[in-house]
Design a protein around this motif. Structure first.
Motif, PDB file in Angstrom:
ATOM      1  N   PHE A  91       1.021  -1.149  -0.216  1.00  0.00           N
ATOM      2  CA  PHE A  91       0.005   0.108   0.064  1.00  0.00           C
ATOM      3  C   PHE A  91       0.959   1.344  -0.159  1.00  0.00           C
ATOM      4  O   PHE A  91       1.819   1.469   0.938  1.00  0.00           O
ATOM      5  CB  PHE A  91      -0.855  -0.155   1.123  1.00  0.00           C
ATOM      6  N   VAL A  97      -8.525   3.967  -0.323  1.00  0.00           N
ATOM      7  CA  VAL A  97      -9.245   2.830  -0.064  1.00  0.00           C
ATOM      8  C   VAL A  97     -10.595   3.394  -0.165  1.00  0.00           C
ATOM      9  O   VAL A  97     -11.122   4.178   0.319  1.00  0.00           O
ATOM     10  CB  VAL A  97      -9.085   2.316   1.317  1.00  0.00           C
ATOM     11  N   ILE A 142      -8.690  -1.169  -3.729  1.00  0.00           N
ATOM     12  CA  ILE A 142      -7.540  -0.081  -3.672  1.00  0.00           C
ATOM     13  C   ILE A 142      -7.540   0.404  -5.086  1.00  0.00           C
ATOM     14  O   ILE A 142      -7.414  -0.291  -6.111  1.00  0.00           O
ATOM     15  CB  ILE A 142      -6.416  -0.999  -3.395  1.00  0.00           C
TER      16      ILE A 142
END
Length: 502
Positions: A91, A97, A142
């Motif tokens: 990430f 998100v 994502i």
């Protein structure tokens, strides 16, 4: 006077001064002119790396965010607090998100869009006090790569049926004959609702301890345990929680027949059959003297369905003496096997009770008998319940039943002196011998009233009264007292009672 040599040096000095002036005072190049040519080291689509010293972001597979598990499942009970994790790898700071409940956005970054959902710092979401309505598919997405992880949340209903601690509410289960299982009805309700079990629509009566726990124990399971089990948690509401489970049982064949003895005649044919139920499907065949009967012009098989049972019938043609004897109807499946015996002979078949008429102490009974040969005699046995011996009467009235060939009707009337439970049975005879006795037929003669007198067992021993009232000639071991008229028997009993009271 300037010499030529001096002139040459002067020109050289002027050229040097001009070059120096151009370097320090030259005007910028007009990039719009058509005759300007770019540096040969760079193409039209490339930029000079000196203009931006920040290295470009390269989206390589190793740098993309990803999930080690793309599908998760969470089981919860009503009222639980649940955390839905979004454990993403790689990430980056430029990733975002988003959370969805099916196609509806519920969390955007760190902001919850739908009430009851709370965004957590580690990209997970928190849901408090879940209900069955929260059972759905949730997606953690994502961006900008659109990498997804699905989490399936299942929240148990207010009531669940467990089989050996596994939730089987509103499902089907298959058990095997002889198994042992425990069904538990579990509720997630405040208070202590009353658990009520039913089987195929009929209330199951259980012990108070088991009912309090909502438990049913199925021990040594058989086909009788197959069906629909329902559980209801009576909490006093108009819509109490309930659930059901369908139980299927695999069992070995259950084999039976109504005709254990089959009457036939020489040169005729005989039909030997058996009925059976089985799960899974079974195969059937017939055995005589240890050998499986093979299909031929003499032997054939017929399969049919009779009153919800499978029926297999062996047809024997051109009957001979060697065809008489015992046949086994053998049925087997993957669970086991079972069989039933059928005897083929020229004797009458076992009589079957048809009906009776009761008028006070007079009883008229009817039996049906199969025999291709004429009946020559019928014998009736009867006794009062509790007696050790039977009394016998020869029944001579036999006639064909509705002119049907091979079926005879036996009729006889008894005038019984004693009220209570009686048992009766019949057997018949043709030129080849006697049949077996019929199954006992039980019937009761009710008492008239409180004032009516009934002799006690001490007054009238059973073996002295069981033939009283028979109009036809009696047979058997009855004493002379049993041959007296009914009034004489009762008078003798009264006299005996008075003598004992003296």
């Amino acid at each position: 006077m300037i010499r030529a040599k001096d002139t040459t040096w002067l020109l050289l000095i002027c050229l040097l001064i001009g070059q120096f002036y151009v370097r320090t005072h030259g005007t910028p190049i007009d990039e719009t002119k058509d005759d300007y040519q770019d540096d040969d080291y760079y193409s039209d689509n490339e930029e000079d790396p000196l203009e931006d010293e920040t290295p470009p972001v390269v989206d390589t597979p190793a740098a993309r965010p990803y999930f080690e598990e793309s599908d998760l499942r969470i089981e919860a009970k009503p009222g639980d607090d649940v955390v839905l994790n979004c454990d993403v790898r790689n990430f980056m700071i430029n990733n975002a998100v988003m959370w969805y409940k099916n196609t509806t956005m519920i969390v955007n970054g760190n902001t919850a869009v739908v009430p009851r959902f709370e965004a957590m710092k580690n990209n997970s979401i928190f849901l408090q006090n879940v209900t069955p309505a929260d059972s759905e598919n949730y997606y953690c997405v994502i961006l900008p790569q659109d990498v997804r992880q699905r989490t399936t949340l299942r929240v148990g209903a207010r009531l669940s049926i467990l089989c050996d601690d596994r939730d089987i509410t509103d499902r089907s289960q298959t058990f095997r004959q002889g198994d042992h299982h425990k069904l538990e009805c579990r509720t997630y309700l405040p208070g202590e609702p009353t658990i009520k079990w039913s089987f195929n629509g009929i209330r199951i009566e259980s012990s108070p301890s088991d009912e309090e726990k909502g438990v049913i124990v199925l021990d040594n399971i058989d086909d009788v345990n197959a069906g629909v089990y329902q559980c209801l948690a009576d909490d006093g509401s108009h819509d109490p929680p309930h659930g059901m489970v369908t139980i299927d049982v695999q069992y070995s064949p259950k084999v039976s027949t109504h005709r254990h003895h089959v009457n036939t005649e020489e040169g005729g044919f005989a039909e030997v059959y058996c009925n059976y139920r089985a799960n899974p499907i079974a195969r059937s065949f017939f055995v005589k003297e240890g050998k499986t009967i093979q299909l031929s012009e003499k032997y054939s098989l017929r399969d049919s369905v009779h009153n919800g049972h499978n029926r297999t019938t062996l047809i024997i043609r051109d009957v001979e003496e060697s065809d008489l004897g015992e046949y086994l109807c053998h049925v087997e499946n993957a669970i086991g096997y079972n069989e039933v015996k059928v005897h083929v002979s020229y004797k009458p078949e076992t009589p079957q009770f048809e009906d009776m008429k009761l008028e006070g102490t007079k009883v008229t009974m009817h039996w049906l008998v199969r025999s291709l040969q004429p009946l020559s005699e019928a014998m009736l046995d009867y006794k009062l319940s509790g007696s050790y011996t039977w009394s016998t009467v020869s029944v001579l009235e036999t006639h064909r039943h509705n002119q049907t060939g091979g079926i005879w009707k036996i009729t006889h009337q008894l005038d019984l002196p004693r009220r209570g439970m009686w048992h009766a049975r019949v057997k018949t005879k043709n030129p080849y011998g006697w049949s077996n006795f019929s199954p006992d037929h039980d019937f009761t003669i009710q008492a008239d009233g409180e004032g009516s007198y009934e002799p006690s067992d001490a007054d009238l021993p059973p073996d002295q009264i069981v033939q009283a009232g028979i109009g036809l000639g009696g047979r058997g071991t009855a004493s002379a007292l049993a041959q007296m008229p009914l009034g004489g028997v009762i008078l003798a009993a009264l006299l005996l009672r008075q003598i004992r009271q003296l």
